[in-house]
Design a protein around this motif. Structure first.
Motif, PDB file in Angstrom:
ATOM      1  N   GLU A   1       0.834  -1.208   0.000  1.00 21.20           N
ATOM      2  CA  GLU A   1       0.000   0.000   0.000  1.00 21.20           C
ATOM      3  C   GLU A   1       0.864   1.252   0.000  1.00 21.20           C
ATOM      4  O   GLU A   1       0.548   2.244  -0.664  1.00 21.20           O
ATOM      5  CB  GLU A   1      -0.928  -0.017   1.219  1.00 21.20           C
ATOM      6  CG  GLU A   1      -1.973  -1.119   1.179  1.00 21.20           C
ATOM      7  CD  GLU A   1      -2.739  -1.236   2.479  1.00 21.20           C
ATOM      8  OE1 GLU A   1      -2.357  -0.537   3.453  1.00 21.20           O
ATOM      9  OE2 GLU A   1      -3.703  -2.025   2.539  1.00 21.20           O
ATOM     10  N   THR A   2       1.971   1.210   0.745  1.00 20.92           N
ATOM     11  CA  THR A   2       2.863   2.367   0.811  1.00 20.92           C
ATOM     12  C   THR A   2       3.502   2.640  -0.537  1.00 20.92           C
ATOM     13  O   THR A   2       3.555   3.792  -0.999  1.00 20.92           O
ATOM     14  CB  THR A   2       3.956   2.125   1.874  1.00 20.92           C
ATOM     15  OG1 THR A   2       3.342   1.924   3.138  1.00 20.92           O
ATOM     16  CG2 THR A   2       4.910   3.306   1.952  1.00 20.92           C
ATOM     17  N   ALA A   3       3.990   1.594  -1.197  1.00 17.26           N
ATOM     18  CA  ALA A   3       4.661   1.771  -2.489  1.00 17.26           C
ATOM     19  C   ALA A   3       3.715   2.298  -3.553  1.00 17.26           C
ATOM     20  O   ALA A   3       4.150   2.952  -4.517  1.00 17.26           O
ATOM     21  CB  ALA A   3       5.270   0.439  -2.939  1.00 17.26           C
ATOM     22  N   ALA A   4       2.422   2.031  -3.388  1.00 15.53           N
ATOM     23  CA  ALA A   4       1.442   2.513  -4.365  1.00 15.53           C
ATOM     24  C   ALA A   4       0.960   3.927  -4.051  1.00 15.53           C
ATOM     25  O   ALA A   4       0.187   4.500  -4.824  1.00 15.53           O
ATOM     26  CB  ALA A   4       0.244   1.562  -4.413  1.00 15.53           C
ATOM     27  N   GLY A   5       1.400   4.501  -2.939  1.00  7.31           N
ATOM     28  CA  GLY A   5       0.941   5.828  -2.531  1.00  7.31           C
ATOM     29  C   GLY A   5       1.785   6.943  -3.115  1.00  7.31           C
ATOM     30  O   GLY A   5       2.613   6.748  -4.015  1.00  7.31           O
TER      31      GLY A   5
ATOM     32  N   GLU B   1      12.824   8.647  -4.786  1.00  9.74           N
ATOM     33  CA  GLU B   1      13.727   7.997  -3.842  1.00  9.74           C
ATOM     34  C   GLU B   1      12.945   7.185  -2.804  1.00  9.74           C
ATOM     35  O   GLU B   1      13.321   6.056  -2.456  1.00  9.74           O
ATOM     36  CB  GLU B   1      14.604   9.034  -3.134  1.00  9.74           C
ATOM     37  CG  GLU B   1      15.593   9.752  -4.043  1.00  9.74           C
ATOM     38  CD  GLU B   1      14.922  10.870  -4.862  1.00  9.74           C
ATOM     39  OE1 GLU B   1      13.737  11.190  -4.583  1.00  9.74           O
ATOM     40  OE2 GLU B   1      15.576  11.386  -5.780  1.00  9.74           O
ATOM     41  N   GLU B   2      11.845   7.755  -2.309  1.00  5.50           N
ATOM     42  CA  GLU B   2      11.035   7.050  -1.323  1.00  5.50           C
ATOM     43  C   GLU B   2      10.373   5.821  -1.931  1.00  5.50           C
ATOM     44  O   GLU B   2      10.267   4.768  -1.287  1.00  5.50           O
ATOM     45  CB  GLU B   2       9.975   7.990  -0.755  1.00  5.50           C
ATOM     46  CG  GLU B   2      10.547   9.109   0.115  1.00  5.50           C
ATOM     47  CD  GLU B   2       9.522  10.184   0.440  1.00  5.50           C
ATOM     48  OE1 GLU B   2       9.795  11.011   1.328  1.00  5.50           O
ATOM     49  OE2 GLU B   2       8.438  10.193  -0.194  1.00  5.50           O
ATOM     50  N   ARG B   3       9.956   5.931  -3.200  1.00  8.72           N
ATOM     51  CA  ARG B   3       9.328   4.777  -3.853  1.00  8.72           C
ATOM     52  C   ARG B   3      10.351   3.646  -4.049  1.00  8.72           C
ATOM     53  O   ARG B   3      10.029   2.471  -3.894  1.00  8.72           O
ATOM     54  CB  ARG B   3       8.720   5.182  -5.190  1.00  8.72           C
ATOM     55  CG  ARG B   3       7.800   4.093  -5.766  1.00  8.72           C
ATOM     56  CD  ARG B   3       7.101   4.577  -7.041  1.00  8.72           C
ATOM     57  NE  ARG B   3       6.489   5.881  -6.869  1.00  8.72           N
ATOM     58  CZ  ARG B   3       5.342   6.093  -6.212  1.00  8.72           C
ATOM     59  NH1 ARG B   3       4.715   5.061  -5.662  1.00  8.72           N
ATOM     60  NH2 ARG B   3       4.846   7.306  -6.103  1.00  8.72           N
ATOM     61  N   THR B   4      11.573   4.007  -4.398  1.00  9.69           N
ATOM     62  CA  THR B   4      12.619   2.991  -4.537  1.00  9.69           C
ATOM     63  C   THR B   4      12.817   2.255  -3.222  1.00  9.69           C
ATOM     64  O   THR B   4      12.899   1.021  -3.183  1.00  9.69           O
ATOM     65  CB  THR B   4      13.939   3.648  -4.981  1.00  9.69           C
ATOM     66  OG1 THR B   4      13.793   4.139  -6.307  1.00  9.69           O
ATOM     67  CG2 THR B   4      15.077   2.632  -4.947  1.00  9.69           C
ATOM     68  N   GLU B   5      12.878   3.017  -2.131  1.00  7.45           N
ATOM     69  CA  GLU B   5      13.089   2.399  -0.820  1.00  7.45           C
ATOM     70  C   GLU B   5      11.910   1.503  -0.443  1.00  7.45           C
ATOM     71  O   GLU B   5      12.098   0.387   0.054  1.00  7.45           O
ATOM     72  CB  GLU B   5      13.285   3.486   0.241  1.00  7.45           C
ATOM     73  CG  GLU B   5      13.486   2.965   1.660  1.00  7.45           C
ATOM     74  CD  GLU B   5      14.755   2.167   1.829  1.00  7.45           C
ATOM     75  OE1 GLU B   5      14.844   1.413   2.815  1.00  7.45           O
ATOM     76  OE2 GLU B   5      15.670   2.290   0.976  1.00  7.45           O
ATOM     77  N   ALA B   6      10.689   1.984  -0.684  1.00  4.54           N
ATOM     78  CA  ALA B   6       9.515   1.183  -0.344  1.00  4.54           C
ATOM     79  C   ALA B   6       9.473  -0.095  -1.183  1.00  4.54           C
ATOM     80  O   ALA B   6       9.144  -1.184  -0.676  1.00  4.54           O
ATOM     81  CB  ALA B   6       8.243   1.998  -0.556  1.00  4.54           C
TER      82      ALA B   6
END
Length: 977
Positions: free
Chosen positions: A469-473, A478-483
């Motif tokens: 859910e977090t990665a789709a938000g 950079e944050e998406r890569t980490e998630a």
């Protein structure tokens, strides 16, 4: 019996008192005696309300030594050492002037208010386990210096693991330790809790107070009524409605009293004869009905106490209840008089029974609970000594995510520094699944979590959902890569390798740019040749990229380099590359930081499994034992359990079947699906060896459905091999081929023929028995070519077995006997005794077929004895029948009854091949029997089925369902005689 008011009988109603202890004289004597003897560990076990706490308080009143009582609260996540710290803190007036060593400086973080009276804090230790051990030693030194003679832990089933470790530490000191008393509820102890180990030790006195009988019930009620007598009828009525549980008896009496259903007639107390009278069996119902009659201030104070839990000062109760102190004190006095509360020596009040507290708590509405929790949290924030775990609990229930997250993270840090990773994992998991953190903070918390302390696979799957859910938000690149990276990492953990690989490849470019060390980790995961159809070259390319990156990038930490080297060695071995052995030998020694210890434990586990894939079982056991020891010492619970399952399977392979039998029975209830799958697979293997093939197949198929899908890279734990073996035993060659199709295609696609060592002999035998000789030869040639240059013992043994099967099918029975014996010797060398015995049995069959009866009989006698000793009763019985066919008696049967008019398994094998149109000579070669023995089985089957000819036998066998109709199955070519 009724009270006749008109007859002038007075109904007196004295005030109810707190009952005295009744029916426990023998238990008290045992307690005193046990505590006067060294080492003096006593456990009092029983259900809630049986009177454990009351018995303990009476004991403390009688004992002369200094005692501390640690009461463990029923928090969702216990806070590390909290009960012990709170109990010792009550002896603050004795701390000044104690002669303590410098070790006691480690206590400053847990007793910050004593900083001036404790030695300076020692230098921090990098290893969490060492820090925990130092803290425990310092606490024991303080306990000794304070002269504590009796150490009591109430409700130990709720104790955190570090508190239980302290008790084990104290227990190990024997005469130097204070006497220990624990109370607990056996039904509430977690399977993995250290409490089980503690109470199972030798020299422990165990008391289990039982329910009261009618006389005891009468005594207890009488003590509440000023000692006045109680009618036998009333006592029996109460005992029957409460099952003799002291707390239920007390609450029922108070309820009857409040209802005015207690009267005195002829000098004895009894109940009114009211038909609709019903004493609630539920303590909760009784408590709530009684509290409904209290004044509002008393009810408010009780609600506040139920939220706060434990013993509390009246001023704190008033603040949380939101009423003036005077009103709170009056309410507490009323509740004390009613027997709901007790008061300690520091004038703090608390519930006499935790069940009463929980009853009142759960009766509060959600909004009221949230309001009281907020008040409790805000009040406790101003306390000079704050428990961050307790504050996290209150703000969680109050719906304040900011303060909940802040205090929970602090509590997790404290738990980790105290060497309690499981509590830390639970605190952080609660934050993530409860929605207290969002966005990029989710990935940050997941990165901090000690995943190997997870109590099963379920919590990890919850994390996968949160991360997805977090990665789709809404995130920055950079944050998406980490998630995405954290999501892929968790997906690997729960066994979704295909999906994890896809996510991981998306994350790699961003990681290379921003976090090269994480990129190395991701590449190493992609280098694992598991769960995908990519060829081995694909995985080798990722392995090489990871190596280049770690050498070219900024200098990795010692932990990061160790992780890479461990993973590289294991990955090479799984890829079938002998260079993995040299890489494993060259691993750096030492490394004692928490991160290095975890990587070493994880690395040893992976290397141990890789060694099993090669058949290097001695090496595998050394590495797995090392991993298990580190996981146990440093509390990596999930890793410990997974390594334990691998060791049990290694025991199965190497002939130690008693351990797996015990382990699989308990592991079937594990929360971890992989453990349940392994337990089901082992159960299936054991059932097959005992002859229960139907149940064995059910167990193996259940293992496939329950756990992470296993494949040929898991070696002997690939369930397709077990299914193929069962199908061959039942004469269903096409089913055996279907069971191994997917694994065989995967091996061919990847070119990793080491993985085929378990299934190749089974598949080739199924092809031969299905008449597909050409395919069998080609499969054997591919397997031999792919493994010939590998010094892998399991592949060597499997090659010898496939060669023997081909030789027997071609009619070269003398050569087949020699190859079967060589295969048996190769299996013995691993050691794999079960496989070795089956190969030697096949060799004996070939000797029989060529007329070497004496040699065959001698070999079969040995095989029969060894199979019986191993526990393979089905196989031993088959060998016994073969010996019987040769006129050799072997003594008692290995367990199975006679077959009567039913066809035996061997007769079914013969008839099945007869239905396929095979001659006696062909059947003999396929089954490894002599033609004369085949004829005996044919004639026996004809007699049982009353068939006048072989053709009639074949027709009858198909019509009766004894064997399946071959249908369009191609007929086997007739071998050259």
């Amino acid at each position: 019996m009724t009270v006749a008011e008109s007859a002038g009988v007075s109904a007196r109603r004295p005030g109810l008192g707190v009952p005295r202890l009744v029916g426990r004289g023998h238990d008290l004597s045992l307690l005193d005696h046990a505590l006067d003897e060294w080492p003096g560990l006593v456990v009092v076990a029983g259900e809630a309300g049986i009177g454990k706490t009351r018995l303990l308080h009476e004991l403390l009143r009688r004992r002369p030594e200094t005692a501390v009582v640690a009461v463990c609260p029923p928090f969702r996540e216990p806070y590390t050492l909290g009960p012990v710290v709170d109990a010792v803190r009550r002896l603050a007036d004795r701390v000044g002037g104690l002669q303590l060593t410098g070790l006691a400086g480690a206590l400053r973080p847990v007793f910050p208010e004593w900083a001036e009276q404790l030695p300076p804090a020692p230098a921090p230790l990098p290893d969490a386990a060492a820090a925990r051990h130092r803290l425990l030693r310092a606490l024991v030194e303080l306990i000794d210096a304070l002269g504590i003679g009796l150490f009591v832990v109430e409700d130990a089933h709720w104790a955190d693991e570090t508190t239980l470790e302290l008790l084990l530490f104290l227990r190990s000191r024997r005469e130097r330790s204070p006497r220990l008393v624990l109370t607990y509820r056996p039904e509430d102890v977690r399977p993995e809790s250290l409490l089980r180990r503690l109470v199972a030790q030798t020299g422990v006195t165990r008391l289990e107070p039982g329910p009261l009988d009618t006389a005891g019930t009468a005594d207890l009620v009488s003590s509440m009524l000023g000692g006045e007598p109680v009618s036998a009828e009333f006592a029996e009525f109460l005992r029957g409605h409460t099952d003799g549980l002291p707390l239920a008896i007390e609450e029922s009496v108070r309820l009857l009293y409040d209802r005015a259903d207690l009267v005195c007639e002829d000098g004895a107390w009894l109940r009114r004869d009211v038909a609709e009278l019903d004493v609630p069996p539920s303590i909760r119902d009784a408590v709530l009905e009684r509290t409904s009659h209290l004044q509002p201030a008393a009810r408010a104070a009780l609600a506040a106490l139920a939220v706060l839990e434990g013993e509390r000062a009246p001023v704190l109760v008033a603040e949380v209840a939101g009423i003036p102190l005077s009103e709170a004190e009056n309410g507490l006095v009323e509740a004390l008089a009613g027997g709901l509360l007790h008061e300690d020596r520091d004038a703090r009040v608390g519930f006499r029974h935790v069940l009463a507290a929980r009853s009142i708590y759960h009766a509060l509405g959600a909004m009221e609970r949230g309001r009281l929790h907020r008040r409790a949290g805000e009040a406790l924030e101003w306390e000079p000594i704050r428990s961050v775990a307790e504050l996290a609990r209150h703000f969680r229930e109050a719906g304040d995510p900011g303060r909940w997250a802040a205090y929970a993270e602090q509590a997790a840090d404290h738990a980790i520094s105290s060497g309690d990773p499981r509590t830390a994992f639970g605190l952080l998991l609660d934050l993530l699944t409860g929605g207290a953190v969002r966005g990029a903070a989710v990935s940050r918390l997941v990165r901090r979590m000690p995943l190997y302390a997870a109590p099963g696979n379920g919590p990890l799957r919850e994390l996968v959902t949160v991360l997805r859910e977090t990665a789709a938000g809404e995130l920055t690149p950079e944050e998406r890569t980490e998630a995405t990276w954290q999501l892929a990492r968790l997906m690997f953990h729960v066994g979704d390798v295909e999906g994890a690989s896809a996510e991981m490849e998306q994350a790699v470019p961003g990681l290379v740019q921003d976090r090269p060390v994480a990129a190395v980790h991701a590449m190493m995961m992609l280098a694992r040749p598991l769960g995908t159809a990519h060829p081995a070259a694909h995985h080798r390319a990722w392995l090489e990229r990871a190596g280049h990156l770690i050498e070219a990038g900024p200098g990795p930490s010692s932990e990061e380099r160790l992780a890479f080297l461990m993973d590289r060695a294991a990955t090479l071995l799984v890829l079938g590359d002998p260079a993995g052995w040299a890489a494993a030998r060259d691993l750096p020694a030492g490394g004692e930081t928490p991160g290095e210890v975890l990587q070493r434990a994880r690395g040893y586990a992976n290397l141990g499994e890789a060694a099993m894939l090669w058949g290097c079982y001695d090496d595998a056991r050394r590495r797995l034992d090392a991993a298990a020891a580190l996981a146990e010492q440093h509390r990596y619970l999930r890793l410990r359990d997974l390594v334990g399952a691998t060791l049990v399977h290694l025991d199965w392979l190497t002939g130690g079947w008693k351990g797996p039998m015990k382990w699989q029975a308990s592991a079937l209830d594990a929360d971890e699906p992989v453990l349940r799958a392994d337990a089901l697979l082992l159960a299936g293997l054991l059932d097959a060896a005992r002859g229960d093939h139907r149940r064995a197949q059910e167990q193996v198929r259940a293992a496939i459905a329950v756990g992470r899908p296993r494949g040929p890279a898991d070696g002997s734990r690939d369930p397709s091999a077990a299914l193929a073996r069962l199908a061959i035993a039942a004469g269903r060659s096409e089913e055996a081929l279907a069971a191994t199709d997917a694994a065989w295609r995967l091996v061919e696609a990847k070119g990793l023929w080491l993985w085929a060592a378990e299934i190749a002999p089974l598949r080739i035998r199924a092809l031969l028995e299905g008449g597909r000789v050409g395919e069998a030869v080609r499969a054997a040639e591919a397997f031999a070519a792919g493994t010939r240059n590998l010094d892998a013992p399991v592949a060597t043994a499997a090659r010898r077995l496939t060669e023997a099967l081909l030789a027997r099918a071609s009619g070269d029975l003398t050569g087949a006997a020699k190859l079967f014996e060589e295969a048996g010797a190769a299996w013995t060398a691993l050691p794999r005794p079960y496989e070795a015995l089956l190969a030697r049995e096949a060799a004996a069959g070939c000797h029989l077929a060529v007329g070497e009866r004496d040699r065959a009989v001698g070999l079969l006698r040995e095989v029969f004895g060894d199979l019986t000793a191993l526990g393979a009763t089905e196989d031993a019985d088959r060998v016994r029948r073969t010996l019987a066919d040769e006129g050799v008696r072997t003594g008692a049967r290995s367990g199975r009854p006679g077959y009567g008019d039913q066809l035996s398994p061997r007769e079914l094998d013969v008839v099945r091949l007869l239905v396929e149109g095979r001659t006696s000579a062909q059947i003999a070669r396929v089954l490894g029997l002599s033609p004369r023995t085949v004829e005996k089985h044919v004639h026996s089957a004809m007699r049982k089925r009353q068939a006048p000819s072989r053709t009639a036998l074949a027709v009858t066998a198909v019509e009766s369902g004894d064997v399946p109709l071959p249908g369009s199955m191609p007929q086997p070519p007739t071998p050259t005689e």
